[in-house]
Scaffold this motif. Structure first.
Motif, PDB file in Angstrom:
ATOM      1  N   VAL A 134     -12.203  -3.060  -7.149  1.00  0.00           N
ATOM      2  CA  VAL A 134     -11.466  -3.222  -8.257  1.00  0.00           C
ATOM      3  C   VAL A 134      -9.922  -3.288  -7.598  1.00  0.00           C
ATOM      4  N   GLU A 135      -9.653  -2.417  -6.760  1.00  0.00           N
ATOM      5  CA  GLU A 135      -8.158  -2.437  -6.374  1.00  0.00           C
ATOM      6  C   GLU A 135      -7.617  -3.469  -5.565  1.00  0.00           C
ATOM      7  N   THR A 136      -8.692  -4.617  -5.083  1.00  0.00           N
ATOM      8  CA  THR A 136      -8.475  -5.838  -4.196  1.00  0.00           C
ATOM      9  C   THR A 136      -8.753  -7.054  -4.783  1.00  0.00           C
ATOM     10  N   SER A 137      -9.155  -6.956  -6.064  1.00  0.00           N
ATOM     11  CA  SER A 137      -9.670  -8.300  -6.605  1.00  0.00           C
ATOM     12  C   SER A 137      -8.723  -8.290  -8.074  1.00  0.00           C
ATOM     13  N   PRO A 138      -7.602  -8.975  -7.912  1.00  0.00           N
ATOM     14  CA  PRO A 138      -6.385  -9.103  -8.949  1.00  0.00           C
ATOM     15  C   PRO A 138      -7.259  -9.956 -10.296  1.00  0.00           C
ATOM     16  N   ASP A 145       0.873  -1.137   0.028  1.00  0.00           N
ATOM     17  CA  ASP A 145      -0.124   0.011  -0.217  1.00  0.00           C
ATOM     18  C   ASP A 145       0.841   1.365   0.032  1.00  0.00           C
ATOM     19  N   ILE A 146       2.156   1.048   0.136  1.00  0.00           N
ATOM     20  CA  ILE A 146       3.069   2.366   0.157  1.00  0.00           C
ATOM     21  C   ILE A 146       3.780   2.574  -1.342  1.00  0.00           C
ATOM     22  N   GLU A 147       4.298   1.463  -1.936  1.00  0.00           N
ATOM     23  CA  GLU A 147       5.143   1.746  -2.974  1.00  0.00           C
ATOM     24  C   GLU A 147       4.498   1.242  -4.265  1.00  0.00           C
ATOM     25  N   ARG A 148       3.329   0.553  -4.340  1.00  0.00           N
ATOM     26  CA  ARG A 148       2.884  -0.084  -5.255  1.00  0.00           C
ATOM     27  C   ARG A 148       2.435   1.157  -6.436  1.00  0.00           C
ATOM     28  N   ALA A 149       2.227   2.321  -6.212  1.00  0.00           N
ATOM     29  CA  ALA A 149       1.744   3.517  -7.167  1.00  0.00           C
ATOM     30  C   ALA A 149       3.169   4.303  -7.440  1.00  0.00           C
ATOM     31  N   HIS A 150       3.807   4.208  -6.304  1.00  0.00           N
ATOM     32  CA  HIS A 150       5.172   5.170  -6.453  1.00  0.00           C
ATOM     33  C   HIS A 150       6.245   4.534  -7.191  1.00  0.00           C
ATOM     34  N   LEU A 151       6.703   5.004  -8.287  1.00  0.00           N
ATOM     35  CA  LEU A 151       7.805   4.492  -8.994  1.00  0.00           C
ATOM     36  C   LEU A 151       9.002   4.969  -8.522  1.00  0.00           C
ATOM     37  N   LEU A 152       9.448   4.824  -7.335  1.00  0.00           N
ATOM     38  CA  LEU A 152      10.478   5.471  -6.763  1.00  0.00           C
ATOM     39  C   LEU A 152      11.873   4.648  -7.111  1.00  0.00           C
ATOM     40  N   ASP A 153      12.650   5.785  -7.134  1.00  0.00           N
ATOM     41  CA  ASP A 153      14.366   5.267  -7.382  1.00  0.00           C
ATOM     42  C   ASP A 153      14.699   4.870  -5.988  1.00  0.00           C
ATOM     43  N   PRO A 154      15.112   3.661  -5.769  1.00  0.00           N
ATOM     44  CA  PRO A 154      15.706   3.279  -4.537  1.00  0.00           C
ATOM     45  C   PRO A 154      17.046   3.839  -4.000  1.00  0.00           C
ATOM     46  N   ARG A 163      -3.970  -3.005 -12.785  1.00  0.00           N
ATOM     47  CA  ARG A 163      -2.888  -4.102 -13.253  1.00  0.00           C
ATOM     48  C   ARG A 163      -1.476  -3.482 -13.324  1.00  0.00           C
ATOM     49  N   LEU A 164      -1.499  -2.238 -13.637  1.00  0.00           N
ATOM     50  CA  LEU A 164      -0.147  -1.668 -13.736  1.00  0.00           C
ATOM     51  C   LEU A 164       0.623  -1.357 -12.500  1.00  0.00           C
ATOM     52  N   GLN A 165      -0.289  -0.865 -11.651  1.00  0.00           N
ATOM     53  CA  GLN A 165       0.341  -0.659 -10.174  1.00  0.00           C
ATOM     54  C   GLN A 165       0.659  -2.233  -9.695  1.00  0.00           C
ATOM     55  N   GLU A 166      -0.125  -3.206  -9.629  1.00  0.00           N
ATOM     56  CA  GLU A 166       0.200  -4.476  -9.439  1.00  0.00           C
ATOM     57  C   GLU A 166       1.402  -4.776 -10.023  1.00  0.00           C
ATOM     58  N   ALA A 167       1.571  -4.707 -11.356  1.00  0.00           N
ATOM     59  CA  ALA A 167       2.788  -5.103 -12.238  1.00  0.00           C
ATOM     60  C   ALA A 167       4.144  -4.271 -11.507  1.00  0.00           C
ATOM     61  N   ALA A 168       3.928  -2.985 -11.220  1.00  0.00           N
ATOM     62  CA  ALA A 168       5.003  -2.295 -10.617  1.00  0.00           C
ATOM     63  C   ALA A 168       5.477  -2.988  -9.423  1.00  0.00           C
ATOM     64  N   ASP A 169       4.611  -3.425  -8.428  1.00  0.00           N
ATOM     65  CA  ASP A 169       4.957  -3.919  -7.218  1.00  0.00           C
ATOM     66  C   ASP A 169       5.444  -5.379  -7.293  1.00  0.00           C
ATOM     67  N   ARG A 170       5.222  -6.026  -8.298  1.00  0.00           N
ATOM     68  CA  ARG A 170       5.640  -7.491  -8.250  1.00  0.00           C
ATOM     69  C   ARG A 170       6.999  -7.352  -9.124  1.00  0.00           C
ATOM     70  N   LEU A 171       7.373  -6.447  -9.787  1.00  0.00           N
ATOM     71  CA  LEU A 171       8.608  -6.191 -10.589  1.00  0.00           C
ATOM     72  C   LEU A 171       9.840  -5.716  -9.666  1.00  0.00           C
ATOM     73  N   ARG A 172       9.395  -5.451  -8.259  1.00  0.00           N
ATOM     74  CA  ARG A 172      10.589  -5.144  -7.447  1.00  0.00           C
ATOM     75  C   ARG A 172      11.018  -6.488  -6.888  1.00  0.00           C
ATOM     76  N   ASP A 173      10.451  -7.550  -6.953  1.00  0.00           N
ATOM     77  CA  ASP A 173      10.890  -8.822  -6.529  1.00  0.00           C
ATOM     78  C   ASP A 173      12.075  -9.277  -7.414  1.00  0.00           C
ATOM     79  N   ALA A 174      13.200 -10.009  -6.798  1.00  0.00           N
ATOM     80  CA  ALA A 174      14.383 -10.498  -7.637  1.00  0.00           C
ATOM     81  C   ALA A 174      14.033 -11.578  -8.720  1.00  0.00           C
ATOM     82  N   ASP A 175      12.866 -12.273  -8.265  1.00  0.00           N
ATOM     83  CA  ASP A 175      12.655 -13.452  -9.017  1.00  0.00           C
ATOM     84  C   ASP A 175      11.470 -13.532  -9.783  1.00  0.00           C
ATOM     85  N   ALA A 176      11.011 -12.128 -10.005  1.00  0.00           N
ATOM     86  CA  ALA A 176      10.010 -11.751 -10.949  1.00  0.00           C
ATOM     87  C   ALA A 176      10.194 -12.305 -12.458  1.00  0.00           C
TER      88      ALA A 176
END
Length: 283
Positions: A190-194, A15-24, A233-246
């Motif tokens: 919508v936001e809670t139903s993948p 709920d914090i970084e899902r939408a924020h495309l931050l530079d770590p 869908r795009l927010q969820e994608a951005a969230d999942r792409l942070r995982d090393a094994d994505a």
């Protein structure tokens, strides 16, 4: 992260970084987040309060796939009401500064402006210009928040006082009307139903026609149901792409894309980065 009551809670990436495309790797700013008071849950989602100190000659771009809600942002140099941004929301931080931001609920933009929110899509206005029609006094609220925050914007006490001042103004929007509660429920679903990938499925869940759903969402958030599902869908994608094994192909399939190429085009169009480029930031 602190709640509206000041009690610490665990921050979750979802709920914090899902939408924020931050530079770590960007360390020029910090951000505090806090829930709104419980009685305002139908009106607002949460506060975010960034404080930044960017070295001279440098900038810190912030990119966000905004949630389907309007925003209030009060800083030392501007005070704004933002409609929903259909594409990528971008803010460039420079110098030293602070802001008190509030993420509203889907119902609240219309309650605040007393006009269809579609007029505000991809736009912002000075919060004080809404004073004649808005349900809150933007001029007075801006003055109070600046008086509280300017001496020490990083202070926990100052931030808590500023949040309380904003919350006091928001209570004028209560109670939320039935239509507003319905749109809150639709957006939450919508936001809670993948697994929700089609507009007709959404209509069936709430027993409304697609035409009725279109009218409701354009009035209350400014955009339609297809955009709403695509944004999630795009927010969820951005969230999942942070995982090393994505795995890109797996993410594309899980999110309902026909193939990886379609997913890549969609993500790049929305963010300016390919999924691989975005994922590389976190490796």
């Amino acid at each position: 992260m602190a709640t509206g009551s000041g009690a610490p809670v665990a921050a979750t990436r979802d709920d914090i970084e899902r939408a924020h495309l931050l530079d770590p790797h960007d360390r020029t700013w910090s951000i505090a987040r806090a829930d709104v008071a419980p009685d305002l849950a139908d009106v607002a989602r949460r506060f975010w309060i960034p404080v930044w100190d960017v070295p001279d000659g440098e900038i810190a771009p912030q990119k966000v796939l905004q949630y389907p809600v309007c925003l209030i942002v009060i800083s030392g140099s501007y005070t704004r009401f933002y409609g929903v941004v259909s594409g990528l929301s971008q803010t460039v931080l420079s110098g030293r500064g602070w802001a008190v931001g509030l993420m509203l609920q889907p119902a609240a933009g219309h309650l605040l402006t007393r006009a269809p929110v579609r007029r505000m899509t991809d736009r912002f206005v000075d919060l004080t210009t809404l004073d004649e029609h808005a349900a809150i006094d933007g001029t007075a609220l801006t003055a109070v928040v600046r008086e509280i925050m300017t001496p020490d914007p990083g202070s926990d006490a100052a931030q808590a006082q500023a949040r309380s001042a904003v919350e006091a103004g928001l209570r004028r929007l209560l109670p939320v009307d039935e239509e507003g509660l319905l749109v809150n429920a639709i957006v939450e679903d919508v936001e809670t139903s993948p697994d929700l990938l089609r507009v007709d499925e959404l209509c069936a869940r709430f027993d409304v026609s697609e035409r009725t759903l279109q009218r409701l969402l354009h009035k209350r958030i400014g955009l339609g149901p297809k955009w709403l599902i695509r944004r999630r869908r795009l927010q969820e994608a951005a969230d999942r792409l942070r995982d090393a094994d994505a795995a890109l192909a797996g993410i594309a399939a899980d999110l309902g894309y026909a193939d990886q190429a379609h997913f890549t085009r969609d993500f790049r169009k929305a963010t300016g980065l390919t999924p691989g480029e975005f994922a590389a930031r976190f490796r």
